[in-house]
Design a protein around this motif. Structure first.
Motif, PDB file in Angstrom:
ATOM      1  N   GLY A   1       0.817  -1.200   0.000  1.00  0.00           N
ATOM      2  CA  GLY A   1       0.000   0.000   0.000  1.00  0.00           C
ATOM      3  C   GLY A   1       0.850   1.248   0.000  1.00  0.00           C
TER       4      GLY A   1
ATOM      5  N   SER B   1      -2.593  -1.281  -3.199  1.00  0.00           N
ATOM      6  CA  SER B   1      -3.608  -0.275  -2.906  1.00  0.00           C
ATOM      7  C   SER B   1      -2.945   1.088  -2.834  1.00  0.00           C
ATOM      8  CB  SER B   1      -4.314  -0.590  -1.584  1.00  0.00           C
ATOM      9  OG  SER B   1      -5.280   0.411  -1.274  1.00  0.00           O
TER      10      SER B   1
ATOM     11  N   ARG C   1      -5.777  -1.211  -6.697  1.00  0.00           N
ATOM     12  CA  ARG C   1      -6.850  -0.273  -6.411  1.00  0.00           C
ATOM     13  C   ARG C   1      -6.290   1.116  -6.154  1.00  0.00           C
ATOM     14  NH1 ARG C   1      -9.359  -1.007  -1.774  1.00  0.00           N
ATOM     15  NH2 ARG C   1      -7.723  -2.217  -0.786  1.00  0.00           N
ATOM     16  N   CYS C   2      -7.094   2.121  -6.438  1.00  0.00           N
ATOM     17  CA  CYS C   2      -6.722   3.493  -6.087  1.00  0.00           C
ATOM     18  C   CYS C   2      -7.959   4.212  -5.578  1.00  0.00           C
ATOM     19  CB  CYS C   2      -6.134   4.239  -7.284  1.00  0.00           C
ATOM     20  SG  CYS C   2      -5.559   5.907  -6.864  1.00  0.00           S
TER      21      CYS C   2
ATOM     22  N   LEU D   1      -6.836   0.407   2.986  1.00  0.00           N
ATOM     23  CA  LEU D   1      -5.629  -0.372   2.716  1.00  0.00           C
ATOM     24  C   LEU D   1      -5.825  -1.853   3.005  1.00  0.00           C
ATOM     25  CD1 LEU D   1      -2.928   1.979   4.286  1.00  0.00           C
ATOM     26  CD2 LEU D   1      -3.304   1.577   1.848  1.00  0.00           C
TER      27      LEU D   1
ATOM     28  N   THR E   1     -11.512  -4.721  -0.636  1.00  0.00           N
ATOM     29  CA  THR E   1     -10.916  -5.176  -1.900  1.00  0.00           C
ATOM     30  C   THR E   1     -11.786  -4.922  -3.129  1.00  0.00           C
ATOM     31  OG1 THR E   1     -11.730  -7.395  -1.350  1.00  0.00           O
ATOM     32  CG2 THR E   1      -9.417  -6.929  -0.891  1.00  0.00           C
TER      33      THR E   1
ATOM     34  N   THR F   1     -12.726   0.749  -5.393  1.00  0.00           N
ATOM     35  CA  THR F   1     -11.672   1.454  -6.125  1.00  0.00           C
ATOM     36  C   THR F   1     -12.294   2.612  -6.897  1.00  0.00           C
ATOM     37  OG1 THR F   1      -9.702   1.140  -7.513  1.00  0.00           O
ATOM     38  CG2 THR F   1     -11.746   0.074  -8.258  1.00  0.00           C
TER      39      THR F   1
END
Length: 268
Positions: A96, A146, A199-200, A247, A252, A255
């Motif tokens: 992360g 992440s 992911r962001c 995080l 999960t 995003t």
């Protein structure tokens, strides 16, 4: 009846145990609370900040080997690639990354010049993009990660100038413009990296003035409190909790999202 002890063997999706997380701006007011919570959740933290701030915080926080301080200024965008490569070689590719660093000119609207605007947004928008891209490209190598950027309520709404009394200035235009850009950048990076399981997301804090502002401007603080549904300021650990969630494996399937942590400020 199931044995209640069976659940003790199941790892909580909120746990960060064994994860490596980089926190830029980790020695700041909100950053310290974030680093403390992430360490408490078992993460190994690379705390990045300008000058000796991260080292001073590490000495004071006494979080042990989970906290590694680092001296770096993201405004030095040409050095970001080397910084990311070096730390990936030493610590491994992070699970992360949190970027809490920000920039503003500190000037009034009337005094703000083009060079001031450009400088603040180079250290804000441009540096954030280069850093997130460099870390994200490394995460591609293991197809997971992440990225967590920081927007602001002032990337969503304009400040109310009636709240500010001299010598205070309304929240500066270059700061708000930069944070709005970061919220949009979050969505783009989520699209760009999503197919590779990276992911962001972003967090947009509301009223979280540091202790000095609270002490020096009680009238201003009162006005801030009245602008929220909860009738109070945010506490630093309330941002930290949102960071830890985004995080963790508990988020999960989230995003491209901007999580607003503002006590209802932007919902008026």
């Amino acid at each position: 009846m199931p044995d209640p002890n069976i659940y003790s063997a199941i790892k909580s999706p909120f746990s960060l145990e064994g994860k490596t997380i980089w926190v830029a701006g980790g020695a700041g007011y909100l950053g310290q609370a974030v680093v403390r919570l992430l360490c408490a959740q078992g993460a190994r933290i690379l705390c990045i900040d300008k000058e000796d701030r991260a080292f001073a915080f590490a000495d004071e926080a006494k979080l042990g080997p989970l906290l590694q301080p680092s001296r770096f200024d993201l405004a030095d965008t040409e050095a970001i690639g080397g910084f990311v490569q070096e730390n990936c070689e030493q610590l491994g590719i992070p699970d992360g990354m949190v970027n809490m660093a920000y920039a503003a000119s500190g000037k009034s609207f009337d005094a703000l010049e083009a060079a001031d605007f450009d400088q603040a947004n180079h250290a804000g928008i441009t540096a954030t993009f280069i850093f997130a891209k460099a870390v994200g490209d490394k995460m591609l190598e293991k197809s997971s990660g992440s990225l967590l950027l920081f927007g602001s309520m002032y990337g969503i709404q304009a400040p109310d100038k009636n709240m500010y009394e001299p010598p205070m200035l309304p929240n500066p235009i270059e700061y708000g413009v930069g944070k709005a850009g970061i919220i949009q950048m979050t969505k783009y990076l989520a699209m760009q990296f999503g197919a590779k399981n990276i992911r962001c997301n972003s967090i947009s804090p509301g009223p979280f003035p540091n202790e000095k502002v609270q002490e020096d401007y009680p009238g201003f603080v009162k006005k801030l409190e009245q602008k929220t549904f909860l009738g109070r300021l945010g506490e630093a650990n309330e941002v930290a909790g949102a960071v830890a969630f985004l995080l963790s494996d508990a988020s999960t399937y989230i995003t491209g999202h901007n999580l607003v942590v503002d006590g209802g400020w932007t919902a008026w």
